[in-house]
Design an enzyme around this catalytic site. Structure first.
Site, PDB file in Angstrom:
ATOM      1  N   ASP A   1      56.932   3.302  46.176  1.00 43.97           N
ATOM      2  CA  ASP A   1      57.528   2.058  45.694  1.00 43.97           C
ATOM      3  C   ASP A   1      56.235   1.351  44.859  1.00 43.97           C
ATOM      4  O   ASP A   1      56.720   0.494  43.403  1.00 43.97           O
ATOM      5  CB  ASP A   1      58.302   1.602  46.695  1.00 43.97           C
ATOM      6  CG  ASP A   1      57.972   1.169  47.995  1.00 43.97           C
ATOM      7  OD1 ASP A   1      56.707   1.760  47.593  1.00 43.97           O
ATOM      8  OD2 ASP A   1      57.742   1.328  48.741  1.00 43.97           O
TER       9      ASP A   1
ATOM     10  N   ASN B   1      67.208   0.063  52.877  1.00 40.21           N
ATOM     11  CA  ASN B   1      68.318   0.228  52.010  1.00 40.21           C
ATOM     12  C   ASN B   1      67.535   1.157  50.811  1.00 40.21           C
ATOM     13  O   ASN B   1      66.865   1.764  50.420  1.00 40.21           O
ATOM     14  CB  ASN B   1      69.287  -1.140  51.023  1.00 40.21           C
ATOM     15  CG  ASN B   1      69.509  -1.880  51.990  1.00 40.21           C
ATOM     16  OD1 ASN B   1      70.422  -2.289  52.572  1.00 40.21           O
ATOM     17  ND2 ASN B   1      68.598  -3.410  51.680  1.00 40.21           N
TER      18      ASN B   1
ATOM     19  N   GLY C   1      52.404   4.347  48.602  1.00 40.39           N
ATOM     20  CA  GLY C   1      53.332   4.744  48.744  1.00 40.39           C
ATOM     21  C   GLY C   1      54.301   4.171  47.451  1.00 40.39           C
ATOM     22  O   GLY C   1      53.941   3.710  46.110  1.00 40.39           O
TER      23      GLY C   1
ATOM     24  N   GLY D   1      64.419   2.701  50.194  1.00 37.57           N
ATOM     25  CA  GLY D   1      63.901   1.904  51.355  1.00 37.57           C
ATOM     26  C   GLY D   1      63.678   2.610  52.444  1.00 37.57           C
ATOM     27  O   GLY D   1      65.487   3.593  52.730  1.00 37.57           O
ATOM     28  N   ASN D   2      63.796   1.934  53.778  1.00 40.72           N
ATOM     29  CA  ASN D   2      63.414   1.979  54.808  1.00 40.72           C
ATOM     30  C   ASN D   2      64.850   1.690  55.337  1.00 40.72           C
ATOM     31  O   ASN D   2      65.277   1.653  55.647  1.00 40.72           O
ATOM     32  CB  ASN D   2      62.211   1.048  56.215  1.00 40.72           C
ATOM     33  CG  ASN D   2      60.968   2.197  55.037  1.00 40.72           C
ATOM     34  OD1 ASN D   2      60.648   3.575  55.535  1.00 40.72           O
ATOM     35  ND2 ASN D   2      59.970   1.639  54.976  1.00 40.72           N
TER      36      ASN D   2
ATOM     37  N   THR E   1      61.030  -4.390  53.735  1.00 44.89           N
ATOM     38  CA  THR E   1      60.966  -4.086  55.385  1.00 44.89           C
ATOM     39  C   THR E   1      59.196  -4.171  55.413  1.00 44.89           C
ATOM     40  O   THR E   1      58.872  -5.595  56.288  1.00 44.89           O
ATOM     41  CB  THR E   1      61.464  -2.402  55.783  1.00 44.89           C
ATOM     42  OG1 THR E   1      62.603  -2.475  54.899  1.00 44.89           O
ATOM     43  CG2 THR E   1      60.989  -2.897  56.941  1.00 44.89           C
TER      44      THR E   1
END
Length: 255
Positions: free
Chosen positions: A109, A11, A107, A8-9, A132
Site C-alpha cells: 500500500d 478493511n 508494504g 488492509g488489516n 490501522t
C-alpha cells in the site's frame, strides 16, 4: 472495467474504474474466515447494486498487507470473474526507484500511495496514510522512494489506552474545540487528536528538512485523514481515493 482492491488489516477498499475514471467504490471488513465464494457473492451484489455487471470486468490490481487472504482473493477472481488478478509486489513496474535496503519489506500500500502521489501531484512529496497504522513515505523529485516512518494508528493507540487503563472510558474520535478540557472524555479526545496533529507536523517538518525540500507537497489519505489533516499546518492535499487511483495507474503500466 477494472477492479482495484486495497486489502488492509481492517478493511478491503475496492474501486471500479472505466477508461481510467473511478466509477464507484466501496469498503468491506477484512475477514479471514470468509471463503472465496462468500467474497464473490458480495462483489457481485455490490456491482449489481451500483448498476454494473461482473461480465464487464476485464482485470484487477490488488494491493495487500494481509498475505493470508491473497489466495482467497485470487481464487474468487478466477471463479467469479474469470480473470487472473495482478498483485503489487516483486516484478510489478512502478515507475519509482525503490531505495529501501530490502524492497520486499515495503508494504504494497505504501508503494501504491507513493506511485499515485508522485504521478498525480509531482515530487518531491510526502505521503501520509491514516490507516490501522499511520505511515509516512518520502519520494524525491526524481521519483525515488526513500522510505519514511510508521506510527501506531489513531484507533490502535486509542484502543490500547483504554484497554490498559482501569478508569479511562471508550471515547468517540471527534475533535474538541480546545486542548484544555474539563472532562475526562474531553481530555482524552484532545490528547488523541491534537497529539496526532503534532506528530504529523513534526515528522513532516523533519522529512522536509532531510529531503532538502521545505516546500515538498504533503498528500494524505486514509479513513481518518480529514480528522487529523484538516487541523495540520503541514498537510496540503487530502485525497481519499489515493490508493485506488494508484492501483489503476499500476494496472495501466503493467497490462
Amino acid at each position: 472495467m477494472i477492479l482495484a482492491l486495497d486489502i488492509g488489516n481492517t478493511n478491503i477498499k475496492t474501486g471500479v474504474f472505466e477508461q481510467g475514471e473511478l466509477r464507484t467504490s466501496w469498503r468491506m471488513s477484512t475477514d479471514l474466515a470468509q471463503t472465496s465464494d462468500e467474497y464473490g457473492i458480495k462483489f457481485h451484489a455490490l456491482l449489481d447494486f451500483n448498476g454494473l455487471s461482473a461480465r464487464d470486468v476485464q482485470g484487477a490490481m490488488i494491493s495487500s498487507v494481509v498475505p493470508s487472504i491473497n489466495y482467497t482473493m485470487e481464487h474468487m477472481m478466477r471463479d467469479f470473474f474469470d480473470i487472473k488478478p495482478m498483485f503489487v509486489g516483486p516484478g510489478i513496474k512502478t515507475g519509482l526507484n525503490i531505495k529501501y535496503e530490502d524492497p520486499r519489506e515495503v508494504g504494497a500500500d505504501r508503494i501504491v500511495n507513493a506511485v499515485a502521489a508522485y504521478t498525480l501531484y509531482g515530487g518531491p512529496c510526502i505521503v501520509i496514510d491514516f490507516g490501522t497504522a499511520t505511515t509516512f513515505a518520502a519520494v524525491s523529485k526524481d521519483g525515488a522512494f526513500l522510505g519514511g516512518a510508521i506510527c501506531p494508528g489513531i484507533k490502535v493507540a486509542t484502543e490500547a489506552l483504554v484497554r490498559n487503563t482501569a478508569k479511562l472510558p471508550v471515547v468517540e474520535l471527534t475533535k474538541p474545540a480546545t486542548v484544555i478540557n474539563r472532562t475526562t472524555i474531553g481530555n482524552m479526545q484532545a490528547g488523541i487528536i491534537y497529539g496526532y496533529v503534532g506528530q504529523v507536523d513534526y515528522i513532516v517538518s523533519r522529512m522536509r528538512e532531510e529531503l532538502g525540500a521545505p516546500d515538498a507537497r504533503v498528500v494524505s489519505t486514509g479513513g481518518l485523514a480529514h480528522l487529523i489533516a484538516g487541523e495540520s499546518r503541514a498537510v496540503m492535499t487530502i485525497d481519499p481515493q489515493l490508493t485506488l487511483r494508484g492501483l489503476q495507474i499500476l494496472y495501466a503500466r503493467n497490462v
